[in-house]
Design an enzyme around this catalytic site. Structure first.
Site, PDB file in Angstrom:
ATOM      1  N   SER A 187       0.846  -1.188   0.000  1.00 20.81           N
ATOM      2  CA  SER A 187       0.000   0.000   0.000  1.00 20.81           C
ATOM      3  C   SER A 187       0.890   1.250   0.000  1.00 20.81           C
ATOM      4  CB  SER A 187      -0.963  -0.039   1.183  1.00 20.81           C
ATOM      5  OG  SER A 187      -1.979   0.903   1.045  1.00 20.81           O
ATOM      6  N   ASP A 212      -9.846  -3.614  -5.485  1.00 24.91           N
ATOM      7  CA  ASP A 212      -9.249  -2.778  -4.446  1.00 24.91           C
ATOM      8  C   ASP A 212      -9.750  -1.337  -4.554  1.00 24.91           C
ATOM      9  OD1 ASP A 212      -7.628  -1.457  -2.632  1.00 24.91           O
ATOM     10  OD2 ASP A 212      -5.796  -2.439  -3.275  1.00 24.91           O
ATOM     11  N   HIS A 255      -7.972  -4.934  -1.382  1.00 27.79           N
ATOM     12  CA  HIS A 255      -6.718  -4.417  -0.845  1.00 27.79           C
ATOM     13  C   HIS A 255      -5.985  -5.439   0.014  1.00 27.79           C
ATOM     14  CE1 HIS A 255      -4.097  -1.015  -0.269  1.00 27.79           C
ATOM     15  NE2 HIS A 255      -4.132  -1.133   1.041  1.00 27.79           N
TER      16      HIS A 255
END
Length: 695
Positions: free
Chosen positions: A547, A632, A667
């Site tokens: 991320s 995501d 995610h």
């Protein structure tokens, strides 16, 4: 080393003319499906599928190490793992797995003895809920106070667009109720008639708190709160006393709380203290007063108190003064005591407990632990009328242990220890705290673990992990899966770089906005220190982050590609400028308080100078594995896809670059505990091939 020349040519994403409104050309912008969040474009899906197939070309075949690694990881799975029971609404709740099952169960028992013996009623079986679905995640669960109903929030595609459902625990059937487009947060009124939940807008920003009365039409649900500012995040929780619904709205630099009594049928929450710029606070009620954590006078926060009926700032009385050397991370309590979770400037987490009154912390007692680097959390499970505090403790070498700290006797009781199948002796490993000198003179803490028989002669393969954003502290926690690295002679290092809060609030402030590059140079300094101290050498270090940590990977690859023997960038936020200029995306408005607003020329220029996608250069890069999730909402799939395409077209080396897109996840990657292990096995197989690790 994984050399591209040893394999067939990789997929090539063709270039198509496109210019952003700010004048930047972007020939791979076509990888964003115009129908997003639905992704149906045949060319886009075809390209991502080709990239996934190419991963099989490189990592598969006769020397495919993934099956053996997956089997190894599975052997360490605690097949019947469960959590310690927690007291809630007069019963004990705990989670457990059954052998061979992907997902957990939630269980209920009337006595602690039954719960400890793992005997009780299964009130939710996620395996049944997930049956026939490619993805399933339970995102929220709330038991009604009368214990007749269970409310859940479910995600069936990884998009985090959640659906609220309610199970009748008498009949075992779900009610014909489905409320879609929800986000995180789920609580009951004390009479068990109303459910409070949060709805998100079309851009997946949480905006509204509603109350649903059981048996009513959801179209008639009552609006409790509306957040008009899209830059503020919204969440709800039940206060520890059980008296209030707490509605918290927050940016990265400001916050506000509203409270609503969970008794009766009220619909008008009350603001505790109006928001203002650069002021964050959070409160909980205890014995007729509010205890409030606030940064009104110092970035490291202080604790104040105020009467229940007069919580306004003008009447605050100081309880715990602020400190330059101690950051108060959170506070909480029960009827009989209250606690502070703190971080010192020496990157040490501590928990202190105060019994009786709440006028000062002079009688606070610290719960102490012996290790050089560790992870420590205060957990739910403390009965409001109880006299113990639930803690979880672990190190990079020592698996998690759950404790109850009995406040009156100042005694730690071990509730549950983790036994690794196949055996694990923590004493066979060395855990250390190192300090790396940063270019500006700061000291960057590292938590490091290795087997005792690994020599510090510079030859050990090393995995360096980092994040460094949002004030998120990366604690030195244990990982069963990481044993597959350590037992092959790896050094594992966790860099506590600026952008986190490991050394207090200033550590975070020095790694955001126009100081973001400190995050990257800290990580590079950590790698250089490991080399200087004999832990590893150039070309033997793998770097990994996800991320915002994936953005870190992109930045350090651009800045110092020579340091790394391999890189793993998981769902990486790499197209920083394009994303931050697009306020139609779910997180962009929230993110202005982390990265800045690029509509300001100063922030635009600074972001462009480090944005990994914009700074890809014609230079040699190490072997790199990039991952993405098609659903995501946090880092959209096209960011890693575009970055992979641009790297392929620009880099000058013979290193392999792989892009793996999970086509049924978001995610957090694949759902299910065994499915998630497949991703880890693939990551380790890539690292071993790139770094030349046999066995």
């Amino acid at each position: 080393m994984l050399r591209q020349s040893a394999f067939p040519p990789p997929p090539a994403a063709g270039k198509k003319p496109f210019t952003h409104p700010d004048g930047r050309p972007d020939p791979w912008a076509w990888l964003r499906d115009p129908g997003y969040p639905e992704v149906t474009d045949a060319e886009v899906l075809g390209y991502l599928t080709q990239e996934n197939a190419y991963v099989e070309t490189v990592l598969g075949g006769g020397d495919d190490r993934r099956p053996a690694l997956l089997a190894e990881l599975k052997r360490r799975v605690i097949e019947d793992e469960r959590t310690p029971p927690e007291w809630e609404h007069g019963v004990w709740l705990w989670g457990r797995f059954q052998p061979g099952q992907q997902y957990g169960q939630t269980c209920l028992a009337g006595s602690l003895e039954e719960a400890k013996a793992n005997r009780g009623t299964v009130i939710l079986d996620q395996n049944a809920r997930a049956e026939g679905l490619p993805y399933y995640a339970l995102r929220g669960l709330a038991l009604a106070p009368d214990r007749q109903f269970l409310a859940v929030l479910e995600d069936t595609d990884g998009s985090e667009r959640l659906t609220l459902r309610v199970k009748d625990l008498k009949t075992g059937a779900f009610l014909p109720l489905e409320i879609g487009e929800c986000t995180y947060g789920l609580e009951w009124s004390n009479d068990s008639r109303r459910i409070f939940y949060v709805k998100q807008d079309s851009q997946q920003r949480p905006r509204w708190v509603y109350a649903h009365t059981l048996g009513s039409d959801p179209a008639t649900d009552v609006l409790i709160y509306h957040e008009a500012d899209p830059t503020f995040y919204l969440g709800i929780e039940r206060s520890a006393s059980g008296r209030y619904l707490v509605i918290s709205v927050a940016q990265k630099t400001a916050s506000e709380q509203w409270i609503l009594s969970l008794e009766g049928t009220g619909t008008q929450p009350r603001c505790l203290n109006p928001r203002r710029a650069n002021h964050e606070y959070g409160a909980f009620d205890r014995n007729g007063e509010w205890l409030i954590l606030t940064n009104d006078r110092h970035p490291n926060f202080r604790v104040v108190r105020a009467p229940i009926d007069a919580p306004e700032e003008a009447g605050w009385q100081e309880v715990v003064p602020p400190s330059d050397g101690v950051f108060i991370e959170s506070i909480g309590g029960t009827r009989h005591f209250w606690w502070l979770a703190e971080r010192t400037d020496e990157a040490r987490k501590r928990v202190r407990i105060v019994t009786g009154g709440q006028t000062s912390d002079s009688a606070a007692e610290e719960v102490t632990f012996p290790d050089a680097a560790y992870a420590l959390w205060v957990l739910p499970g403390s009965n409001w009328d109880g006299t113990s505090l639930r803690l979880r403790y672990e190190t990079l070498a020592r698996p998690k242990t759950y404790f109850d700290y009995h406040v009156g006797s100042k005694r730690l009781e071990i509730l549950q220890q983790t036994d690794i199948p196949g055996g694990h002796n923590p004493d066979e490993y060395i855990v250390e705290r190192l300090w790396a000198p940063a270019p500006d003179g700061e000291r960057v803490p590292l938590s490091v673990v290795r087997r005792r028989d690994v020599a510090l002669d510079g030859t050990a393969p090393t995995l360096l992990y980092g994040y460094g954003s949002y004030g998120a502290s990366m604690d030195a926690a244990f990982s069963t899966n990481r044993l597959s690295l350590l037992n092959r002679g790896f050094v594992y290092a966790l860099a506590h770089i600026r952008g986190g809060e490991e050394r207090g609030r200033r550590w975070y402030e020095d790694g955001k906005f126009l100081k973001k590059k400190n995050t990257f140079t800290d990580f590079i300094a950590a790698a250089e220190h490991l080399i200087a101290q004999g832990y590893s050498q150039k070309g033997r270090i793998g770097c990994m982050g996800g991320s915002a940590g994936g953005m870190l990977m992109g930045a350090v690859l651009n800045l110092r590609p020579d340091l790394w023997g391999a890189s793993v960038a998981q769902v990486p936020f790499v197209d920083v400028l394009s994303t931050m200029l697009d306020d139609s995306l779910p997180l962009t408005a929230f993110e202005y308080e982390e990265w800045g607003n690029p509509n300001d020329p100063a922030y635009y220029a600074y972001m462009q100078s480090y944005s990994p996608y914009d700074q890809v250069a014609a230079q040699a890069y190490p072997p790199t594995l990039i991952t993405a999730g098609l659903s995501d909402p946090r880092v959209t799939y096209w960011e890693p896809a575009k970055w992979a395409a641009k790297l392929r077209a620009t880099k000058t080396d013979d290193s392999v670059l792989l892009l793996r897109t999970e086509m049924s996840a978001g995610h957090g990657g694949a759902s299910g505990r065994y499915k998630a292990l497949e991703e880890i096995a693939e990551t380790y197989a890539f690292l071993f091939k790139a770094l030349g690790i046999a066995g």
